[in-house]
Design a protein around this motif. Structure first.
Motif, PDB file in Angstrom:
ATOM      1  N   MET A 186       0.843  -1.203   0.000  1.00 23.01           N
ATOM      2  CA  MET A 186       0.000   0.000   0.000  1.00 23.01           C
ATOM      3  C   MET A 186       0.879   1.255   0.000  1.00 23.01           C
ATOM      4  N   ASN A 187       0.590   2.220  -0.865  1.00 27.78           N
ATOM      5  CA  ASN A 187       1.377   3.439  -0.915  1.00 27.78           C
ATOM      6  C   ASN A 187       0.897   4.435   0.142  1.00 27.78           C
ATOM      7  N   ASN A 188       1.391   5.677   0.066  1.00 31.05           N
ATOM      8  CA  ASN A 188       1.075   6.672   1.080  1.00 31.05           C
ATOM      9  C   ASN A 188      -0.160   7.502   0.750  1.00 31.05           C
ATOM     10  N   SER A 189      -0.950   7.092  -0.205  1.00 30.42           N
ATOM     11  CA  SER A 189      -2.152   7.833  -0.570  1.00 30.42           C
ATOM     12  C   SER A 189      -3.166   7.801   0.569  1.00 30.42           C
ATOM     13  N   ILE A 190      -3.861   8.921   0.761  1.00 28.70           N
ATOM     14  CA  ILE A 190      -4.905   9.008   1.786  1.00 28.70           C
ATOM     15  C   ILE A 190      -6.177   8.326   1.287  1.00 28.70           C
ATOM     16  N   VAL A 191      -6.529   8.584   0.025  1.00 30.68           N
ATOM     17  CA  VAL A 191      -7.730   7.990  -0.580  1.00 30.68           C
ATOM     18  C   VAL A 191      -7.337   7.250  -1.844  1.00 30.68           C
ATOM     19  N   GLU A 192      -7.844   6.024  -1.987  1.00 29.10           N
ATOM     20  CA  GLU A 192      -7.630   5.231  -3.193  1.00 29.10           C
ATOM     21  C   GLU A 192      -8.959   4.643  -3.640  1.00 29.10           C
ATOM     22  N   VAL A 193      -9.421   5.061  -4.801  1.00 25.49           N
ATOM     23  CA  VAL A 193     -10.622   4.473  -5.403  1.00 25.49           C
ATOM     24  C   VAL A 193     -10.156   3.653  -6.598  1.00 25.49           C
ATOM     25  N   LYS A 194     -10.403   2.348  -6.546  1.00 26.58           N
ATOM     26  CA  LYS A 194      -9.833   1.437  -7.539  1.00 26.58           C
ATOM     27  C   LYS A 194     -10.934   0.698  -8.299  1.00 26.58           C
ATOM     28  N   ASP A 195     -11.102   1.056  -9.556  1.00 27.25           N
ATOM     29  CA  ASP A 195     -12.032   0.346 -10.454  1.00 27.25           C
ATOM     30  C   ASP A 195     -13.419   0.183  -9.833  1.00 27.25           C
ATOM     31  N   VAL A 196     -13.921   1.251  -9.232  1.00 28.55           N
ATOM     32  CA  VAL A 196     -15.209   1.186  -8.525  1.00 28.55           C
ATOM     33  C   VAL A 196     -16.378   1.349  -9.491  1.00 28.55           C
ATOM     34  N   THR A 197     -17.286   0.396  -9.419  1.00 22.07           N
ATOM     35  CA  THR A 197     -18.544   0.441 -10.166  1.00 22.07           C
ATOM     36  C   THR A 197     -19.690   0.359  -9.163  1.00 22.07           C
ATOM     37  N   LYS A 198     -20.732   1.139  -9.405  1.00 25.24           N
ATOM     38  CA  LYS A 198     -21.916   1.076  -8.549  1.00 25.24           C
ATOM     39  C   LYS A 198     -23.160   0.998  -9.414  1.00 25.24           C
ATOM     40  N   ARG A 199     -23.950  -0.053  -9.171  1.00 27.41           N
ATOM     41  CA  ARG A 199     -25.196  -0.238  -9.900  1.00 27.41           C
ATOM     42  C   ARG A 199     -26.383  -0.066  -8.951  1.00 27.41           C
ATOM     43  N   PHE A 200     -27.417   0.581  -9.452  1.00 27.15           N
ATOM     44  CA  PHE A 200     -28.708   0.629  -8.770  1.00 27.15           C
ATOM     45  C   PHE A 200     -29.700  -0.044  -9.716  1.00 27.15           C
ATOM     46  N   GLY A 201     -29.937  -1.340  -9.485  1.00 22.05           N
ATOM     47  CA  GLY A 201     -30.732  -2.096 -10.442  1.00 22.05           C
ATOM     48  C   GLY A 201     -29.982  -2.206 -11.755  1.00 22.05           C
ATOM     49  N   LYS A 202     -30.611  -1.829 -12.836  1.00 23.49           N
ATOM     50  CA  LYS A 202     -29.966  -1.867 -14.145  1.00 23.49           C
ATOM     51  C   LYS A 202     -29.156  -0.605 -14.441  1.00 23.49           C
TER      52      LYS A 202
END
Length: 296
Positions: free
Chosen positions: A1-17
């Motif tokens: 893990m690097n020193n980044s405070i926030v890491e968003v990695k390949d995030v997908t969010k579905r609400f139904g379709k």
């Protein structure tokens, strides 16, 4: 893990379709203010809710301080201060009582700084919350968040409802937060605010991150505006590649825009034409933003 405070990695969010987020990636380093911009429905608030552990990502991973934003949300919230864009308060409590309530939930708080912020934001903490305008409700959230001794501030449209004077106070306060080495994710519709404060800008469109980087890194995407006056005729410039929107004003000055990669060549050309006046204006964040969102 690097020193980044926030890491968003390949995030997908579905609400139904419906796919609200489509494989987004984002990184925040310590002491950095990152502007997070995009129109309504682009996915900003969904991203923030995932980071706050309010909802879980369908795919991918969101980490804060090296911990999972969903699984470790309770522990992480001890180090995070959050300001939502739409603040709802208990109507029968005063603003001061709400601020005190929020801060009693945290171990780290600065009472002296809290009083200073109340004064700075010209806020009356003795009135009932039901009497507050949207701007005053926003001040309650801002004072409570900024008085907390947090390491990461997640701000979702924090100046919504504030007048220009209070926006200036907010910007001054954010500079102090940055000077203290804190990290800020700032979602805002006020592009001038983002341009003034942020080290980095991330643009989201229809659930996808389309650009991310410092303003200097992103300005290659738009054209530099030039106003020039010379002793020689410049009408032949119309034929030079990379020059756009060439027009002459009533004072004899030429106005045009030029692609960044052609800027050196254009300046060299102008230098041989006995310049008497020259103004170069780098592209603004608004121009950058609109270049992505203008309808084709």
């Amino acid at each position: 893990m690097n020193n980044s405070i926030v890491e968003v990695k390949d995030v997908t969010k579905r609400f139904g379709k419906f796919k609200a987020l489509d494989g987004i990636n984002m990184t925040l380093e310590q002491g950095e203010i990152c502007g997070f911009i995009g129109p309504n429905g682009a996915g900003k608030t969904t991203t923030i809710r995932i980071l706050m552990g309010m909802i879980n990502a369908s795919e991918g991973r969101a980490e804060i301080f090296g911990k999972d934003a969903w699984k470790d949300a309770v522990e992480l919230h001890k180090r995070i201060a959050f300001v939502p864009g739409d603040v709802n308060l208990w109507p029968n409590l005063t603003g001061g009582e709400v601020i005190d309530l929020f801060l009693r939930l945290r171990k780290g708080k600065n009472k002296k700084y809290q009083e200073e912020l109340i004064d700075r934001f010209d806020f009356n903490p003795r009135k009932k919350c039901r009497t507050y305008s949207k701007g005053n409700r926003q001040k309650v959230a801002l004072v409570a968040a900024l008085s907390a001794e947090a390491d990461l501030y997640i701000l979702d449209e924090p100046t919504s409802g504030l007048d220009p004077l209070m926006e200036s106070v907010f910007q001054e306060t954010m500079r102090e937060v940055k000077k203290a080495g804190k990290t800020v994710l700032l979602s805002s519709h006020i592009l001038s605010e983002v341009e003034e404060l942020c080290d980095k800008v991330t643009i989201i469109k229809q659930g996808k991150i389309i650009e991310s980087g410092s303003l200097e890194e992103l300005r290659h995407l738009t054209r530099t505006s030039i106003v020039v006056k010379t002793k020689e005729d410049l009408t032949e410039m119309k034929g030079i590649q990379g020059i756009y929107e060439l027009q002459e004003d009533e004072k004899g000055s030429l106005h045009f825009s030029v692609e960044s990669e052609m800027l050196g060549e254009v300046i060299q050309y102008l230098g041989s034409r006995q310049i008497t006046d020259l103004k170069c204006m780098p592209p603004t964040l608004e121009e950058l933003f609109m270049s992505h969102y203008k309808e084709v």
